[in-house]
Design a protein around this motif. Structure first.
Motif, short mmCIF file in Angstrom:
data_model
loop_
_atom_site.label_atom_id
_atom_site.label_comp_id
_atom_site.label_asym_id
_atom_site.label_seq_id
_atom_site.Cartn_x
_atom_site.Cartn_y
_atom_site.Cartn_z
N VAL A 161 1.05 -1.18 -0.02
CA VAL A 161 0.10 0.01 0.23
C VAL A 161 0.94 1.30 0.06
O VAL A 161 2.01 1.34 0.71
CB VAL A 161 -1.07 0.08 1.24
CG1 VAL A 161 -1.87 1.07 1.11
CG2 VAL A 161 -1.55 -1.22 1.49
N CYS A 162 0.53 1.96 -1.10
CA CYS A 162 1.52 3.18 -1.06
C CYS A 162 0.87 4.52 -0.73
O CYS A 162 -0.53 4.66 -1.00
CB CYS A 162 1.99 3.15 -2.58
SG CYS A 162 2.50 2.02 -3.27
N VAL A 163 1.65 5.34 -0.09
CA VAL A 163 1.01 6.87 0.27
C VAL A 163 1.72 7.76 -0.77
O VAL A 163 2.87 7.88 -0.66
CB VAL A 163 1.10 7.10 1.70
CG1 VAL A 163 0.73 8.58 2.03
CG2 VAL A 163 0.65 6.08 2.56
N GLY A 164 0.88 8.48 -1.63
CA GLY A 164 1.46 9.43 -2.50
C GLY A 164 1.56 10.83 -1.97
O GLY A 164 0.38 11.16 -1.15
N GLN A 165 2.31 11.44 -2.69
CA GLN A 165 2.64 12.95 -2.35
C GLN A 165 2.49 13.28 -0.88
O GLN A 165 1.78 14.35 -0.50
CB GLN A 165 1.56 13.67 -3.00
CG GLN A 165 1.71 13.51 -4.62
CD GLN A 165 0.74 14.35 -5.58
OE1 GLN A 165 -0.28 15.06 -5.01
NE2 GLN A 165 0.99 14.47 -6.64
#
Length: 284
Positions: free
Chosen positions: A77-81
């Motif tokens: 799971v990626c958290v962008g910006q």
């Protein structure tokens, strides 16, 4: 503790790095560092085995390949910006909540493995990120309980093909998921070893030139926040990985952009956690 996995890609065995730097094979006691290992209290058992002096554990040849420090997770799971300066350099709006996307687990790779340029790629980019490994099932977790669900931390490079990500419509996942785009390691450093995950320096070098140089305290949404937030939308399973965003200095944010080319050498590091080193190669 520092957990490692070693050996041929796809056939890695579990091990540990001791305080004196020796690498010890733990495969005689543990099958792998996977969902079952974390769910069944494997970290406690491993800690006890190390405390007892790693009985029957043999030293690993330093020349042996290191794989990712945990088995391929159910999800990345990626958290962008999540760093203000990165959001600005990429021309995006400043998020008011964590921006989430998924990265295919088939991109899973070791900390020193080559990065393959996908067919048709022309805008290959790097992103150093703090990886958070989940230690026990997390669903609707309150912020003040979030850290108890963390097994530890590692270094991650979220390789991205910006043309696939931004010029082909839809969501970002297609630019994030090519084979070899998810290297992690060299070790999983357990939670108790890191006093504050928001006080770590992280950096990227390309061909020995510093490109990224920042601190995890610059995250807009810290580790505690994102673990709790993500658990509202999906159940996080033991061994799942959250990557928490990247600071400014990516290739696509430069003027002009300086995307990676075959032959480039990329180093990503986080203090107390170690470094990844990759060579960029053309598709095979």
């Amino acid at each position: 503790m520092k957990l490692i996995r070693f050996g041929e890609a796809g056939r890695e065995e579990p091990g540990v790095i001791l305080e004196d730097g020796r690498r010890i094979d733990a495969s005689g006691e543990f099958l792998d560092y996977d969902e079952s290992f974390f769910a069944m209290g494997g970290l406690d058992s491993l800690a006890e085995w190390v405390k007892e002096g790693c009985p029957d554990g043999v030293e690993i040849d330093p020349a042996v390949r290191l794989g990712p420090p945990i088995a391929r997770p159910s999800k990345i799971v990626c958290v962008g910006q999540n760093y203000l300066e990165h959001a600005l350099e990429m021309g995006g709006e400043i998020p008011t909540e964590p921006v989430l996307f998924l990265k295919a687990t088939s991109a899973w790779s070791g900390p020193n493995d080559d990065v393959l340029i996908p067919r048709g790629a022309r805008k290959l980019d790097y992103e150093v990120e703090l990886a958070v490994i989940i230690g026990k099932t997390a669903s609707y977790v309150a912020e003040d309980e979030a850290m108890s669900h963390v097994a530890g931390y590692s270094v991650f490079c979220d390789y991205s093909e910006r043309a696939f990500q931004k010029e082909h419509g839809g969501q970002w996942t297609k630019g994030k998921s090519a084979d070899t785009f998810a290297p992690m390691g060299p070790a999983l450093v357990t939670r108790e070893e890191i006093a504050d995950p928001q006080e770590l320096r992280l950096w990227t070098k390309v061909n020995n030139e510093i490109r990224q140089n920042s601190w995890t305290k610059d995250m807009m949404f810290g580790v505690r926040d994102v673990v709790s937030y993500i658990s509202r939308f999906m159940t996080l399973l033991p061994g799942d990985v959250i990557i928490t965003g990247t600071p400014s200095g990516v290739a696509g944010g430069m003027n002009p952009p300086q995307y990676l080319q075959a032959g480039d050498h990329v180093e990503c590091g986080i203090e107390q956690l170690g470094e990844l080193t990759q060579r960029v190669v053309a598709s095979r």
